[in-house]
Design a protein around this motif. Structure first.
Motif, mmCIF file in Angstrom:
data_model
loop_
_atom_site.group_PDB
_atom_site.id
_atom_site.type_symbol
_atom_site.label_atom_id
_atom_site.label_comp_id
_atom_site.label_asym_id
_atom_site.label_seq_id
_atom_site.Cartn_x
_atom_site.Cartn_y
_atom_site.Cartn_z
ATOM 1 N N LEU A 61 0.858 -1.181 0.000
ATOM 2 C CA LEU A 61 0.000 0.000 0.000
ATOM 3 C C LEU A 61 0.894 1.231 0.000
ATOM 4 O O LEU A 61 1.850 1.298 0.773
ATOM 5 N N CYS A 62 0.589 2.186 -0.874
ATOM 6 C CA CYS A 62 1.446 3.370 -0.951
ATOM 7 C C CYS A 62 1.248 4.217 0.300
ATOM 8 O O CYS A 62 0.142 4.358 0.815
ATOM 9 N N SER A 63 2.358 4.763 0.774
ATOM 10 C CA SER A 63 2.347 5.596 1.984
ATOM 11 C C SER A 63 1.476 6.833 1.822
ATOM 12 O O SER A 63 0.948 7.345 2.802
ATOM 13 N N HIS A 64 1.361 7.310 0.615
ATOM 14 C CA HIS A 64 0.686 8.597 0.417
ATOM 15 C C HIS A 64 -0.829 8.486 0.412
ATOM 16 O O HIS A 64 -1.516 9.424 0.784
ATOM 17 N N HIS A 65 -1.364 7.351 -0.054
ATOM 18 C CA HIS A 65 -2.824 7.245 -0.192
ATOM 19 C C HIS A 65 -3.411 5.986 0.445
ATOM 20 O O HIS A 65 -4.625 5.825 0.467
ATOM 21 N N PHE A 66 -2.565 5.084 0.914
ATOM 22 C CA PHE A 66 -3.029 3.782 1.413
ATOM 23 C C PHE A 66 -3.849 3.049 0.344
ATOM 24 O O PHE A 66 -4.904 2.457 0.615
ATOM 25 N N LEU A 117 -2.197 2.111 -8.071
ATOM 26 C CA LEU A 117 -3.617 2.445 -8.260
ATOM 27 C C LEU A 117 -3.920 3.906 -7.927
ATOM 28 O O LEU A 117 -4.868 4.469 -8.464
ATOM 29 N N CYS A 118 -3.096 4.529 -7.078
ATOM 30 C CA CYS A 118 -3.347 5.952 -6.796
ATOM 31 C C CYS A 118 -3.091 6.796 -8.043
ATOM 32 O O CYS A 118 -3.619 7.894 -8.166
ATOM 33 N N VAL A 119 -2.282 6.286 -8.958
ATOM 34 C CA VAL A 119 -2.038 6.995 -10.220
ATOM 35 C C VAL A 119 -3.096 6.606 -11.254
ATOM 36 O O VAL A 119 -3.535 7.425 -12.048
HETATM 37 ZN ZN ZN Z 1 -0.099 6.917 -3.695
#
Ligand code: ZN
Length: 200
Positions: free
Chosen positions: A89-94, A160-162
């Protein structure tokens, strides 16, 4: 592969799950969603449990216990484990980012079981993570534990946040690499990259 996954949550985990779930319930309410909807009623607990699972790499004792073997054959060529799948999971958006890691090293005195390479990747993926940091951490772990002639790690992932939000670039692949030791020599690095690309 025998990985010890806690099936029964500890007392400490139970407390965390309750506390996170109660905050999650509040988030759902603030979003104006109906918690009495059958599909949402249990969502706060499910989300809490999922985060604990996805961030398990940060738990005490989560570092994989890896056995190293003496390099009795004096193997001095490249050892590659490629296409190791991972989810993080990305730190910026979970939000998930996921893909494959490719690991290579040239040993000195120690070698590591091939199946252990994926345990190392999973350990560093199971936390709020950045792809760059994941790549560096895996390389750093191998460099520290094996003291090899060199290590190189390449990670290819979709974020996926991108893809789902913001700039919306479905299918974009982010590639990162980390290098230690002898892989700074271009021919060594190119040998690894050639072997990676060969089957594609
Ligand atoms: Zn992200």
């Amino acid at each position: 592969m025998s990985e010890t996954v806690a099936t029964v949550p500890s007392v400490e985990d139970e407390e965390k799950i309750r506390a996170i779930a109660s905050q999650m319930r509040r988030v759902i309410e603030l979003l104006g969603l109906d918690l009495s909807d059958a599909n949402l009623t249990e969502t706060p607990e499910r989300v809490a449990k999922m985060y604990l699972e996805m961030f398990r790499g940060l738990a005490e004792g989560a570092e994989p216990n890896i056995t190293f073997f003496p390099n009795d054959e004096r193997y001095t060529a490249m050892i590659i484990e490629k296409d190791i799948p991972f989810y993080s999971l990305c730190s910026h958006h979970f939000v998930p980012f996921y893909g494959h890691a490719h690991l290579a090293y040239i040993p000195n005195d120690k070698i590591v079981g091939l199946s252990k390479m994926s345990r190392i990747v999973e350990f560093y993926a199971r936390r709020p993570q950045l792809q760059e940091r994941l790549t560096e951490q895996v390389a750093g772990f191998l460099a520290e534990k094996l003291s090899p002639q060199g290590v190189m790690v390449v990670v290819e992932a979709r974020h996926l946040c991108v893809e789902m939000r913001g700039v919306k670039k479905p299918g974009a692949l982010t590639v990162t690499s980390a290098i230690r030791g002898i892989f700074f020599n271009r021919p060594v690095r190119e040998e690894f990259l050639d072997l990676l690309n060969r089957r594609r």
